[in-house]
Design a protein around this motif. Sequence first.
Motif, PDB file in Angstrom:
ATOM      1  N   GLU A   1       1.217  -1.540  -0.070  1.00  0.00           N
ATOM      2  CA  GLU A   1       0.210   0.136   0.036  1.00  0.00           C
ATOM      3  C   GLU A   1       0.971   0.861  -0.124  1.00  0.00           C
ATOM      4  N   VAL A   2       2.198   1.219   0.913  1.00  0.00           N
ATOM      5  CA  VAL A   2       2.784   2.245   0.916  1.00  0.00           C
ATOM      6  C   VAL A   2       4.280   2.002  -0.006  1.00  0.00           C
ATOM      7  N   ALA A   3       4.370   1.081  -0.732  1.00  0.00           N
ATOM      8  CA  ALA A   3       5.590   0.888  -1.128  1.00  0.00           C
ATOM      9  C   ALA A   3       5.825   1.497  -2.310  1.00  0.00           C
ATOM     10  N   ALA A   4       4.624   2.543  -3.336  1.00  0.00           N
ATOM     11  CA  ALA A   4       4.882   3.651  -4.274  1.00  0.00           C
ATOM     12  C   ALA A   4       5.811   5.039  -3.414  1.00  0.00           C
ATOM     13  N   GLN A   5       5.046   5.323  -2.091  1.00  0.00           N
ATOM     14  CA  GLN A   5       6.687   6.487  -1.638  1.00  0.00           C
ATOM     15  C   GLN A   5       8.157   5.587  -0.959  1.00  0.00           C
ATOM     16  N   GLY A   6       8.015   5.157  -0.945  1.00  0.00           N
ATOM     17  CA  GLY A   6       9.005   4.321  -1.019  1.00  0.00           C
ATOM     18  C   GLY A   6       9.197   3.716   0.588  1.00  0.00           C
ATOM     19  N   VAL A   7       8.241   3.594   0.843  1.00  0.00           N
ATOM     20  CA  VAL A   7       8.648   2.686   2.783  1.00  0.00           C
ATOM     21  C   VAL A   7       7.935   0.903   2.012  1.00  0.00           C
ATOM     22  N   THR A   8       9.330   0.607   3.259  1.00  0.00           N
ATOM     23  CA  THR A   8       9.800  -1.041   3.385  1.00  0.00           C
ATOM     24  C   THR A   8       9.109  -1.017   4.686  1.00  0.00           C
ATOM     25  N   VAL A   9       8.273  -2.680   4.287  1.00  0.00           N
ATOM     26  CA  VAL A   9       8.012  -3.350   5.795  1.00  0.00           C
ATOM     27  C   VAL A   9       8.819  -4.787   5.471  1.00  0.00           C
ATOM     28  N   ASN A  10       9.635  -5.029   6.393  1.00  0.00           N
ATOM     29  CA  ASN A  10       9.806  -6.299   6.680  1.00  0.00           C
ATOM     30  C   ASN A  10       9.967  -6.945   8.387  1.00  0.00           C
ATOM     31  N   VAL A  11      10.171  -8.067   8.267  1.00  0.00           N
ATOM     32  CA  VAL A  11      10.426  -8.610   9.577  1.00  0.00           C
ATOM     33  C   VAL A  11      11.250  -9.628  10.073  1.00  0.00           C
ATOM     34  N   VAL A  12      12.348  -9.450  10.663  1.00  0.00           N
ATOM     35  CA  VAL A  12      13.714  -9.928  10.912  1.00  0.00           C
ATOM     36  C   VAL A  12      13.108 -11.209  12.236  1.00  0.00           C
ATOM     37  N   SER A  13      13.170 -12.572  11.858  1.00  0.00           N
ATOM     38  CA  SER A  13      13.053 -13.496  12.634  1.00  0.00           C
ATOM     39  C   SER A  13      14.049 -13.947  12.662  1.00  0.00           C
ATOM     40  N   ILE A  46      22.013  -9.176  14.234  1.00  0.00           N
ATOM     41  CA  ILE A  46      20.798  -9.112  13.522  1.00  0.00           C
ATOM     42  C   ILE A  46      20.594  -7.574  13.233  1.00  0.00           C
ATOM     43  N   ALA A  47      21.920  -7.025  13.793  1.00  0.00           N
ATOM     44  CA  ALA A  47      21.332  -5.477  13.801  1.00  0.00           C
ATOM     45  C   ALA A  47      22.118  -5.348  12.662  1.00  0.00           C
ATOM     46  N   ALA A  48      23.402  -6.254  11.901  1.00  0.00           N
ATOM     47  CA  ALA A  48      23.511  -5.517  11.177  1.00  0.00           C
ATOM     48  C   ALA A  48      23.048  -6.050   9.438  1.00  0.00           C
ATOM     49  N   LEU A  49      21.846  -6.841   9.894  1.00  0.00           N
ATOM     50  CA  LEU A  49      21.219  -7.117   8.995  1.00  0.00           C
ATOM     51  C   LEU A  49      19.898  -6.437   9.056  1.00  0.00           C
ATOM     52  N   VAL A  50      20.180  -5.677  10.177  1.00  0.00           N
ATOM     53  CA  VAL A  50      18.655  -4.241  10.177  1.00  0.00           C
ATOM     54  C   VAL A  50      19.326  -2.641  10.030  1.00  0.00           C
ATOM     55  N   GLY A  51      20.476  -3.125   9.513  1.00  0.00           N
ATOM     56  CA  GLY A  51      21.454  -1.662   9.668  1.00  0.00           C
ATOM     57  C   GLY A  51      21.017  -2.231   7.465  1.00  0.00           C
ATOM     58  N   PHE A  52      21.726  -2.635   7.272  1.00  0.00           N
ATOM     59  CA  PHE A  52      21.537  -3.110   6.086  1.00  0.00           C
ATOM     60  C   PHE A  52      19.751  -3.045   5.682  1.00  0.00           C
ATOM     61  N   LEU A  53      18.839  -3.586   6.314  1.00  0.00           N
ATOM     62  CA  LEU A  53      17.696  -3.053   5.795  1.00  0.00           C
ATOM     63  C   LEU A  53      16.903  -2.350   5.257  1.00  0.00           C
ATOM     64  N   LEU A  54      17.652  -0.769   6.451  1.00  0.00           N
ATOM     65  CA  LEU A  54      17.594   0.575   6.767  1.00  0.00           C
ATOM     66  C   LEU A  54      18.259   1.111   5.783  1.00  0.00           C
ATOM     67  N   GLN A  64       9.301  -9.282   3.356  1.00  0.00           N
ATOM     68  CA  GLN A  64       9.747 -10.489   3.347  1.00  0.00           C
ATOM     69  C   GLN A  64       9.927 -10.323   4.996  1.00  0.00           C
ATOM     70  N   ASP A  65      10.490 -12.061   5.454  1.00  0.00           N
ATOM     71  CA  ASP A  65       9.973 -12.396   6.900  1.00  0.00           C
ATOM     72  C   ASP A  65      11.710 -12.924   6.481  1.00  0.00           C
ATOM     73  N   ILE A  66      12.966 -12.266   7.128  1.00  0.00           N
ATOM     74  CA  ILE A  66      14.254 -12.905   6.762  1.00  0.00           C
ATOM     75  C   ILE A  66      14.343 -13.301   7.952  1.00  0.00           C
ATOM     76  N   ALA A  67      14.540 -15.034   7.773  1.00  0.00           N
ATOM     77  CA  ALA A  67      15.232 -15.846   9.430  1.00  0.00           C
ATOM     78  C   ALA A  67      16.490 -15.676   8.882  1.00  0.00           C
ATOM     79  N   ILE A  68      17.243 -15.253  10.626  1.00  0.00           N
ATOM     80  CA  ILE A  68      18.301 -14.855  11.058  1.00  0.00           C
ATOM     81  C   ILE A  68      18.378 -16.312  12.119  1.00  0.00           C
ATOM     82  N   CYS A  69      18.813 -17.546  11.192  1.00  0.00           N
ATOM     83  CA  CYS A  69      18.589 -19.216  11.916  1.00  0.00           C
ATOM     84  C   CYS A  69      19.375 -19.719  12.128  1.00  0.00           C
ATOM     85  N   GLY A  70      20.379 -19.521  11.598  1.00  0.00           N
ATOM     86  CA  GLY A  70      22.006 -20.334  11.701  1.00  0.00           C
ATOM     87  C   GLY A  70      21.854 -21.476  11.368  1.00  0.00           C
TER      88      GLY A  70
END
Length: 76
Positions: A1-13, A46-54, A64-70
């Motif tokens: 709904e807001v992707a066209a405005q450059g807003v991204t929504v992701n989940v880090v699991s 986890i912080a490094a992934l979040v930093g990249f996503l930002l 996306q639901d991005i799993a950091i699961c080893g």
Amino acid sequence: EVAAQGVTVNVVSPAATATGMLSDPARAGSAPRLPPMGRLIEPAEIAALVGFLLSPAAAAITGQDIAICGGSSLAR
């Protein structure tokens, strides 16, 4: 709904993460299961992934639901 405005929504699991919660003596009877890589996930990983996503480099990643699961999510 807001992707066209450059807003991204992701989940880090993340899987079991090396935090104070896991070292709490009250949890001594229920040790976390280590992922296949043989160690807990580090908070900095986890912080490094979040930093990249930002960052601008991740502008095309959304919904996306991005799993950091080893390796825990791999079929065995």
